[in-house]
Enzyme design. Structure first.
Site, PDB file in Angstrom:
ATOM      1  N   HIS A 212       9.201  48.604  65.418  1.00  0.00           N
ATOM      2  CA  HIS A 212       9.421  47.655  66.520  1.00  0.00           C
ATOM      3  C   HIS A 212      10.148  46.421  65.990  1.00  0.00           C
ATOM      4  CE1 HIS A 212       8.573  45.163  70.049  1.00  0.00           C
ATOM      5  NE2 HIS A 212       8.364  46.313  70.659  1.00  0.00           N
TER       6      HIS A 212
ATOM      7  N   ASP B 227       5.646  53.790  72.833  1.00  0.00           N
ATOM      8  CA  ASP B 227       6.254  55.070  73.215  1.00  0.00           C
ATOM      9  C   ASP B 227       5.665  56.268  72.497  1.00  0.00           C
ATOM     10  OD1 ASP B 227       9.202  53.166  73.397  1.00  0.00           O
ATOM     11  OD2 ASP B 227       8.183  54.119  75.081  1.00  0.00           O
TER      12      ASP B 227
END
Ligand code: SDX
Length: 396
Positions: free
Chosen positions: A273, A331
């Site tokens: 991320h 996700d």
């Protein structure tokens, strides 16, 4: 105040903005919507309460919730003309290609009656977008499978209505399972907003020109589609399928080797991320939802969930990932939950767009509502050729 793009006077201006909506602490793995921890919202609220919070800054009381729900419910239908936009697509078009078109097409119905500088118009645009996204996503799905569209049912919840429009047919009603309805509602909450991510920044930059909110949200849909962003949930599930096909848990080592090989360009989808250098709090909640839904459905031994858990365990102990602070993000598990709910893989990112619409429009309205805002204009650090004269072609 909020929403303004501010530029450092220095060389490389970094387009940044002030906002009061969502706070992320990447090192601590903390996510707050208007000050409330995501863990508390996901456990104690539903998606429409979260929408009210993101849009107006406060969780609704019962009366406010009832009137907000009624407002949204009364805008879930789309103009019948929208069906003709769909007919232009091939049946096998990717749902995100269809959604990019459909959301942009909403402009055709509302742009001339929407003065973006009028707060009431901004509010009704937000309500229309939140209300119509489930209808459009379900229409995109029905179109690709050749089934008739199902109209919204006002007596159903936001998530229940979406499941109805997705899976009911004129011949057979869909019995909304409370477990799946709650799981989907939580998926919507977890994806609702996330500060200045790529698609939200796209919406702000697009909207800063004064274009109508439907066009700006369509730009966000297009940006979210990318596999480095919202497209990662579809890519993460396909990655798990590939590992399963290659031999499952026993083949994880080989896959991890590929990921470490810089020339392979293989990434561990659903990991890493730009901001979280710790476990994405949404991933933890998504893993819990996975466990709950699979348990309720008697699928606790789902091979794909077991594979995902094994992959996560290995990755979290492997120096390559630990040294790069790569943790599961939102996700990684969301696809397994959506698959358990019966949502087809190509629709995963469209579900993300459905949920993120409230964040996009809240951020856009926050920016436009700031009288100081100006059109966004990211600066560049020029690295090209110095000034030179054109030579006649014979001399080039
Ligand atoms: C979302 O911004 C948001 O808030 C987004 C989002 C939201 O809610 O809006 O949270 C939603 O988009 C989540 C991210 C979903 N994307 C993926 O899961 C795709 C896989 N992840 C990577 O593509 C990547 O992690 C990014 C794009 C998310 C971040 O990329 P960065 O900025 O390059 O990550 P980094 O700087 O932390 O990378 C450090 C190193 C690099 O290697 P080196 O050059 O140091 O050798 O880690 C590597 C990267 O190549 N790396 C990965 C990796 N992610 C980063 N290696 C393998 N697998 C990965 N997933």
């Amino acid at each position: 105040q909020t929403g303004m793009f501010t530029y450092d006077p220095g060389f490389m201006s970094t387009a940044s903005c002030e906002s009061a909506i969502t706070y992320i602490d990447g090192d601590k793995g903390e996510l707050l919507y208007r000050g409330y921890p995501i863990e508390q919202l996901a456990t104690n609220c539903d998606f429409l309460e979260t929408c009210h919070l993101l849009l107006y800054g406060e969780l609704p009381n019962q009366e406010q919730k009832n009137s907000f729900t009624k407002l949204v419910t009364n805008h879930t239908m789309v103009n019948e003309q929208m069906q003709f936009f769909l007919r232009g697509f091939r049946r096998d078009a990717h749902p995100m290609a269809i959604m990019t078109g459909l959301v942009g097409a909403l402009s055709a119905f509302y742009h001339d009656s929407t003065d973006i500088n009028n707060p009431k118009h901004r509010e009704i645009a937000a309500i229309r977008l939140i209300a119509k996204m489930p209808t459009l996503v379900a229409m995109a799905y029905k179109y690709t499978i050749g089934q008739p569209y199902m109209y919204p049912k006002n007596e159903l919840s936001y998530a229940g209505n979406f499941l109805h429009m997705m899976f009911a047919t004129p011949c057979e009603p869909y019995k909304v399972s409370p477990v799946l309805e709650r799981a989907l509602d939580r998926i919507f909450i977890l994806h609702a907003d996330h500060e200045q991510n790529a698609s939200t920044s796209t919406v702000r930059l697009c909207g800063s020109s004064g274009t109508n909110p439907f066009a700006a949200i369509a730009a966000g849909v297009a940006c979210l589609w990318g596999p480095a962003h919202g497209g990662a949930n579809e890519a993460a599930l396909n990655m798990l399928y590939d590992i399963q096909k290659a031999g499952g848990v026993d083949k994880i080592g080989e896959f991890i080797k590929q990921v470490k090989d810089k020339n392979s360009n293989v990434k561990l989808m659903g990991f890493g991320h730009r901001v979280y250098k710790n476990y994405d709090p949404r991933a933890k909640l998504m893993q819990e939802t996975c466990r709950e839904v699979l348990g309720e459905l008697g699928l606790e031994n789902d091979p794909l969930f077991k594979l995902a858990m094994a992959l996560e365990k290995i990755a979290l102990e492997d120096e390559y990932f630990v040294s790069r602070k790569l943790y599961p993000n939102v996700d990684f598990y969301s696809g397994i939950v959506q698959r358990a709910i019966g949502i087809p893989v190509p629709l995963f990112t469209a579900i993300f767009a459905l949920a993120r619409t409230v964040g996009w429009i809240a951020q856009l309205n926050e920016m436009i509502g700031d009288p100081e805002y100006k059109i966004g204009r990211p600066r560049q650090l020029f690295e090209g050729s110095p000034k030179r004269d054109v030579q006649p072609i014979a001399k080039r």
